[in-house]
Design an enzyme around this catalytic site. Sequence first.
Site, PDB file in Angstrom:
ATOM      1  N   LYS A   1       0.697  -1.248  -0.037  1.00 25.02           N
ATOM      2  CA  LYS A   1       0.068   0.108   0.225  1.00 25.02           C
ATOM      3  C   LYS A   1       0.711   1.325   0.076  1.00 25.02           C
ATOM      4  O   LYS A   1       0.628   2.234  -0.720  1.00 25.02           O
ATOM      5  CB  LYS A   1      -0.990   0.163   1.188  1.00 25.02           C
ATOM      6  CG  LYS A   1      -1.798   1.008   1.402  1.00 25.02           C
ATOM      7  CD  LYS A   1      -2.484   1.185   2.687  1.00 25.02           C
ATOM      8  CE  LYS A   1      -1.324   1.273   3.920  1.00 25.02           C
ATOM      9  NZ  LYS A   1      -1.714   1.793   5.055  1.00 25.02           N
ATOM     10  N   THR A   2       1.756   1.371   0.864  1.00 23.47           N
ATOM     11  CA  THR A   2       2.633   2.360   0.992  1.00 23.47           C
ATOM     12  C   THR A   2       3.400   2.899  -0.325  1.00 23.47           C
ATOM     13  O   THR A   2       3.437   4.031  -0.882  1.00 23.47           O
ATOM     14  CB  THR A   2       3.533   2.566   2.199  1.00 23.47           C
ATOM     15  OG1 THR A   2       2.770   1.761   3.463  1.00 23.47           O
ATOM     16  CG2 THR A   2       4.201   3.795   2.621  1.00 23.47           C
TER      17      THR A   2
ATOM     18  N   ASP B   1      -4.609   8.148   3.802  1.00 22.05           N
ATOM     19  CA  ASP B   1      -4.196   6.957   3.983  1.00 22.05           C
ATOM     20  C   ASP B   1      -5.148   6.549   5.072  1.00 22.05           C
ATOM     21  O   ASP B   1      -5.536   7.330   6.033  1.00 22.05           O
ATOM     22  CB  ASP B   1      -2.662   7.050   4.422  1.00 22.05           C
ATOM     23  CG  ASP B   1      -2.110   5.670   4.585  1.00 22.05           C
ATOM     24  OD1 ASP B   1      -2.497   4.862   4.011  1.00 22.05           O
ATOM     25  OD2 ASP B   1      -0.882   5.578   4.823  1.00 22.05           O
ATOM     26  N   GLU B   2      -5.134   5.138   5.292  1.00 19.71           N
ATOM     27  CA  GLU B   2      -5.669   4.587   6.547  1.00 19.71           C
ATOM     28  C   GLU B   2      -7.305   5.119   6.705  1.00 19.71           C
ATOM     29  O   GLU B   2      -7.736   5.386   7.756  1.00 19.71           O
ATOM     30  CB  GLU B   2      -4.882   4.742   7.786  1.00 19.71           C
ATOM     31  CG  GLU B   2      -3.550   4.179   7.763  1.00 19.71           C
ATOM     32  CD  GLU B   2      -3.498   2.963   8.101  1.00 19.71           C
ATOM     33  OE1 GLU B   2      -4.405   2.080   8.003  1.00 19.71           O
ATOM     34  OE2 GLU B   2      -2.057   2.321   8.292  1.00 19.71           O
TER      35      GLU B   2
ATOM     36  N   GLN C   1      -8.795  -3.941   8.618  1.00 16.42           N
ATOM     37  CA  GLN C   1      -7.808  -3.447   9.768  1.00 16.42           C
ATOM     38  C   GLN C   1      -8.352  -2.286  10.534  1.00 16.42           C
ATOM     39  O   GLN C   1      -7.588  -1.241  10.977  1.00 16.42           O
ATOM     40  CB  GLN C   1      -6.410  -3.059   8.976  1.00 16.42           C
ATOM     41  CG  GLN C   1      -6.068  -4.370   8.426  1.00 16.42           C
ATOM     42  CD  GLN C   1      -4.365  -4.047   7.753  1.00 16.42           C
ATOM     43  OE1 GLN C   1      -3.341  -3.540   8.528  1.00 16.42           O
ATOM     44  NE2 GLN C   1      -4.267  -4.176   6.702  1.00 16.42           N
TER      45      GLN C   1
ATOM     46  N   ARG D   1       1.374  -8.786  10.895  1.00 12.73           N
ATOM     47  CA  ARG D   1       2.479  -8.111  11.045  1.00 12.73           C
ATOM     48  C   ARG D   1       3.895  -9.057  10.660  1.00 12.73           C
ATOM     49  O   ARG D   1       4.702  -8.639  10.401  1.00 12.73           O
ATOM     50  CB  ARG D   1       2.816  -7.439  12.268  1.00 12.73           C
ATOM     51  CG  ARG D   1       1.885  -6.522  12.824  1.00 12.73           C
ATOM     52  CD  ARG D   1       1.920  -5.534  11.936  1.00 12.73           C
ATOM     53  NE  ARG D   1       0.437  -5.410  11.287  1.00 12.73           N
ATOM     54  CZ  ARG D   1       0.101  -5.006   9.987  1.00 12.73           C
ATOM     55  NH1 ARG D   1       1.147  -4.338   9.219  1.00 12.73           N
ATOM     56  NH2 ARG D   1      -0.935  -5.132   9.284  1.00 12.73           N
TER      57      ARG D   1
END
Length: 750
Positions: A32-33, A224-225, A255, A607
């Site tokens: 994503k980033t 973002d998020e 998430q 993670r």
Amino acid sequence: MDYLKGLNPPQREAVEHTEGPLMIIAGAGSGKTRVLTMRIAHLIHAKGVDPFQILALTFTNKAASEMKHRIEKLIGLEARNTWMGTFHSTFAKILRVESHLLGYPSNFSIYDTDDSKSLIKAIVKEMKLDDKVYKPSTVLSRISGAKNRLISWEAYLGNADLRNEDALAMKPLMGEIYKTYQKRLFKSGAMDFDDLLFNTNVLFRDHLDVLNKYQQRFRYVMVDEFQDTNLSQYLITKKLAAVHQNICVVGDDAQSIYAFRGADIQNILNFERDYPDLFVVKLEQNYRSTKNIVQAANSIIAKNKAQLKKEVWTQNHHGEQIELIKASSDNEEGKLVATTIFEEKNNKKLNNADFAVLYRTNSQSRAIEEALRKMNITYKIVGGLSFYQRKEIKDLMAYMRYVVNKDDEEAFKRIINFPKRGIGDSTVEKMIVAAYEHDIPLWEVILNANSFLGGRAANAVDDFATMIKSFGIEVERKDAYEAANTIAKQSGLLKELYEDKTIEGLNRYENVQELLNAIKEYVDSPENEDKSLGAFLQEIALLTDNDRDKDTSDAVTLMTIHSSKGLEFKQVFVVGMEEDLFPSQMMMQSREDLEEERRLFYVATTRAMEKLYLTYALTRYRFGRLLNCEPSRFLEEVDPATIRVNKRMSTALSGALRNESVEPRSGFIGIKGPQVRPMTTAKVHSPSPDFKPSNTNNLKEGMLVEHPKFGYGKVLRIEIEGLNRKATIQFENFGEKTLLLSFAKLRIID
DNA sequence: TTAAATATTCTTTTT
DNA sequence: GAATATTTAA
């Protein structure tokens, strides 16, 4: 563009779709980033967009600076001009410029949660209300919830539903407190975290010329998020993007873990409704984790009903199975984690930095820390008691804040008698009352202390006023560092700390020095044009501990699952997999809550890149007491094909620990200061088998009951508080306890 | 008013 | 166990 080559088709699509509304649904580990940074680079480089016209909103300062660095690497210093930051810091900056339109000074203070709670506490006290009923934290979260949904205090008071809810919760005056709180903030020239967003909405609603200015400026808006935005944040972005419609949001509903802060998954669904010509891209390939880990994570999230359709998959190897580690106590859990890290490091030639230990609550870090220290493994803790929340730091900051904004009531209360200068509580109260009776700013009262106070107190206050005035001159003439230095020295703060030769005292002294260093760094950095103390304060008010530079030496990372979002590690331990701890008992009021806990578990598991460990303990110290625990229901929800039970508690260890839990504990534990606290002297009860949660109506006063931990007792009274039924029980060995009936497991004897 | 002694409360996550 | 609140003594 050669930098587009490494992207898979949907990623590329997301990067190249620059005009019009775009939603990127990005599964865990889907790059994503990378896509976001590429997209910004692409806008600047290929489309010739001025970086100045791009706004990228993130949730943490860390994420923002990380993205900034990555873009700089891609396209060079040009990227500096893109506006990247958190919602709060971005709009705080805008509010500094425009605050006069709302009646706020441009040097308004920003209250952190502690300041807000302290103010609420004062208000509750002044209104002569019961602070057990109106707990500052409860009141604040209620007010915060309202602000996040853009409900002003006026609207709150006029809203029958809300008032009804409050009445049902036996807290009818919530709206009144909200009103007073807001007025006091205004009088103090201060905004709390939620106000930064709330007032931005007000600004954009009431001043269309201002809105238009920023709409023209930000031609491209990215969030973002997105799953973690609340209504207030969503509306700001929507307004900003209304003209150009170039809005791109990136998120993953699986998430979403900030519902408690007002985040609303609904925003994702509304987004499709608000932008009919929305283009949606799904990133479903996971590049981070092994097949086993992806499969396990999917098996958990599949249990949730509320979710968007998405299939996360990976081409990676199956990898090792997830290891389930059972310990007899939290201390043993720590030992097992530490020894496992030690072994894995040796076997696979890994570094400390390849490991992370994730937990649900900050307090769980203690046992892990101890174990790691014993094995000489370097670790760092992210979050927890923040540097900026330390008393000595808050004290110095309060001085600085007060000099810059003399209306700041909370700052005033902190510093007026610290270091001790003979101005006690009663004097402070007199001054505050005087300010209200004469309807003048507190600072006026301080300047004219003689007319309000007796001789001795008035003299002390006079000295205080003289000191603050001299600081004010200092701040005007010098840069932030010199001013802060003078304030620290002349206020007596440094001296006070310097004279404290205990270890904690030395630590505190060093912390203040560290803060001063940070200010020096700020002043020396060419990036910061405004070097005044005021400018530094606004910068720092929105920093969290996670943003501070940690020594980059090789260390195992310890943190809560919440702060782990966006990070990845080769090996991850999720500890404390026990019912009531994770999923958290406090959290579990409804099905939605369970689903949020599940998403949290999903975040934790994803993670891990190569190996995942789930650990739980059968007993755990909480609130200084040893409690029995059951394994978490989540352990059963994970696809069993991906799990292997490997580590067992060693028999020697478990024997010793069994002793520890069964032996009556009495006597004294560590002597801390003069207070010597006796441990509970009660025997640990060995429970009979069948206990049931006793949210029954057949429990009556006078009945004899058995509790798995407290043993036998007699019901003294039963009371109903709101929706809760509580029973006060006299236990033979533990004395009187009040238990919440929906949770307490009791066996009725007669 | 201040410092020390003792009692009580809180234990969820964060900008 | 630790942070806070309240009481007591000086």
